[in-house]
Write a protein that holds these residues in place. Structure first.
Motif, short mmCIF file in Angstrom:
data_model
loop_
_atom_site.label_atom_id
_atom_site.label_comp_id
_atom_site.label_asym_id
_atom_site.label_seq_id
_atom_site.Cartn_x
_atom_site.Cartn_y
_atom_site.Cartn_z
N ILE A 130 0.82 -1.43 -0.23
CA ILE A 130 0.15 0.05 0.03
C ILE A 130 0.73 1.14 0.19
N ALA A 131 0.05 2.22 -0.93
CA ALA A 131 1.45 3.34 -0.61
C ALA A 131 0.64 4.25 -0.63
N THR A 132 -0.24 5.19 -2.02
CA THR A 132 -1.65 5.94 -1.19
C THR A 132 -3.04 5.29 -1.22
N GLY A 133 -3.12 3.90 -1.06
CA GLY A 133 -4.25 2.88 -0.56
C GLY A 133 -5.85 3.23 -1.24
N ALA A 134 -5.72 4.51 -2.08
CA ALA A 134 -6.08 4.66 -3.29
C ALA A 134 -7.09 3.09 -3.74
N VAL A 152 -11.01 -9.14 5.31
CA VAL A 152 -9.42 -8.50 6.19
C VAL A 152 -9.05 -8.44 4.37
N ALA A 153 -7.80 -7.16 5.36
CA ALA A 153 -7.31 -6.78 4.10
C ALA A 153 -5.21 -7.34 4.37
N ALA A 154 -4.97 -7.74 3.72
CA ALA A 154 -3.35 -8.25 3.95
C ALA A 154 -2.37 -8.29 3.10
N VAL A 155 -1.33 -7.17 3.04
CA VAL A 155 -0.45 -6.99 2.62
C VAL A 155 0.70 -6.83 2.68
N PRO A 156 1.47 -7.30 1.64
CA PRO A 156 3.38 -6.97 3.33
C PRO A 156 3.47 -6.17 3.48
N ALA A 158 3.52 -1.85 4.47
CA ALA A 158 2.56 -0.52 4.34
C ALA A 158 2.87 0.59 4.86
N PRO A 159 2.83 1.50 4.98
CA PRO A 159 3.04 2.78 6.43
C PRO A 159 2.01 2.49 7.49
N ARG A 160 2.30 3.01 8.62
CA ARG A 160 2.01 3.11 9.56
C ARG A 160 0.69 2.96 9.55
N SER A 161 0.27 5.03 8.96
CA SER A 161 -1.09 5.30 9.18
C SER A 161 -2.24 4.23 8.65
N ALA A 162 -1.82 2.94 7.68
CA ALA A 162 -2.61 3.07 6.72
C ALA A 162 -3.87 1.92 7.73
N PHE A 163 -3.32 1.24 8.76
CA PHE A 163 -3.85 0.81 10.07
C PHE A 163 -5.44 1.85 10.26
N ARG A 164 -5.31 3.40 10.74
CA ARG A 164 -5.79 4.21 11.13
C ARG A 164 -6.85 4.34 9.72
N ARG A 165 -5.99 4.45 8.10
CA ARG A 165 -7.29 5.03 7.14
C ARG A 165 -8.32 4.06 6.66
N PHE A 166 -7.58 2.81 7.26
CA PHE A 166 -8.71 1.86 6.78
C PHE A 166 -9.23 0.97 7.95
N ALA A 167 -9.37 1.49 9.21
CA ALA A 167 -9.83 0.59 9.98
C ALA A 167 -11.55 0.64 10.11
N SER A 168 -12.42 1.01 9.66
CA SER A 168 -13.93 1.62 9.25
C SER A 168 -13.98 0.46 8.34
N ALA A 176 2.85 -7.37 7.02
CA ALA A 176 4.01 -8.39 7.37
C ALA A 176 4.88 -7.12 7.77
N SER A 177 5.39 -5.95 7.14
CA SER A 177 6.34 -5.18 7.11
C SER A 177 5.04 -3.95 7.74
N CYS A 178 6.24 -3.13 8.25
CA CYS A 178 5.51 -1.69 7.94
C CYS A 178 7.22 -0.52 8.56
#
Length: 210
Positions: A130-134, A152-156, A158-168, A176-178
């Motif tokens: 995930i980069a921009t997440g669009a 379930v979203a699964a990616v190898p 992503a930035p830490r901010s992705a957790f907050r952006r997709f939580a809903s 696997a790696s942040c």
């Protein structure tokens, strides 16, 4: 660092083992998500399908996403980026139309079954990062409309901010790696070659390992 997308898929599969006994379907985003998804589908003994999504790139800066479109007509537009980059309504329409044609081409090429049934199932949505997440956001919105039991979203990577952006939008978010200093998805791979249409078709048609 992952050696390639298959290596990344195996790393994710080891985390997703608890889903093996559930009614799972793996949806992967072409093209880069397909090799990752194949490893997960094989490990979980689950079907692998493509969910076609196209990024809407800013004219003149196509690598910069101002939105995305997906199978079924779902579209997401980042109005802030459109405004800041000075993209006109006409330009946005032209980009969406062009990417819509490419989306239709890929649907025809990749999808052996149209309208994959996911209602009542656990859907694991996979990409190579995930980069921009669009693209991930429009894919999740498309999936949510089909009434799955769990998403379930699964990616190898992503930035830490992705957790907050997709939580809903997800019930579980597996990464696997942040990296603390995230710059680009490709930085997490030794081999990040552009996946071809032929590779995608071969991976989608390969039998699931049982």
């Amino acid at each position: 660092m992952f050696s390639d997308r298959q290596d990344a898929g195996r790393a994710l599969a080891s985390i997703l083992v608890p889903y093996r006994m559930q009614n799972v379907v793996v949806l992967a985003l072409p093209r880069g998500g397909i090799p990752v998804g194949r490893e997960i589908a094989s490990a979980l003994n689950a079907p692998l399908k493509a969910l076609v999504v196209r990024k809407l790139g800013v004219p003149g800066h196509e690598e910069y996403a101002m939105g995305a479109i997906a199978t079924g007509g779902e579209i997401v537009v980042d109005e802030d980026i459109v405004r800041v980059m000075g993209v006109s309504s006409e330009q946005l329409h032209d980009v969406a139309a062009r990417e819509g044609r490419e989306l239709a081409r890929r649907e025809q090429m990749y999808m052996t079954e149209r309208g994959t049934e996911i209602a009542g199932k656990t859907v694991i949505l996979v990409d190579d990062g995930i980069a921009t997440g669009a693209t991930m956001r429009v894919a999740l919105l498309t999936i949510r409309r089909a009434s799955p039991t769990r998403v379930v979203a699964a990616v190898p990577v992503a930035p830490r901010s992705a957790f907050r952006r997709f939580a809903s939008l997800v019930d579980d978010f597996v990464v696997a790696s942040c990296p603390s200093r995230f710059q680009a998805v490709g930085d997490a791979y030794q081999d990040f070659h552009q996946v071809s249409d032929n590779e995608v078709r071969a991976l989608l048609s390969a039998p699931v390992n049982k």
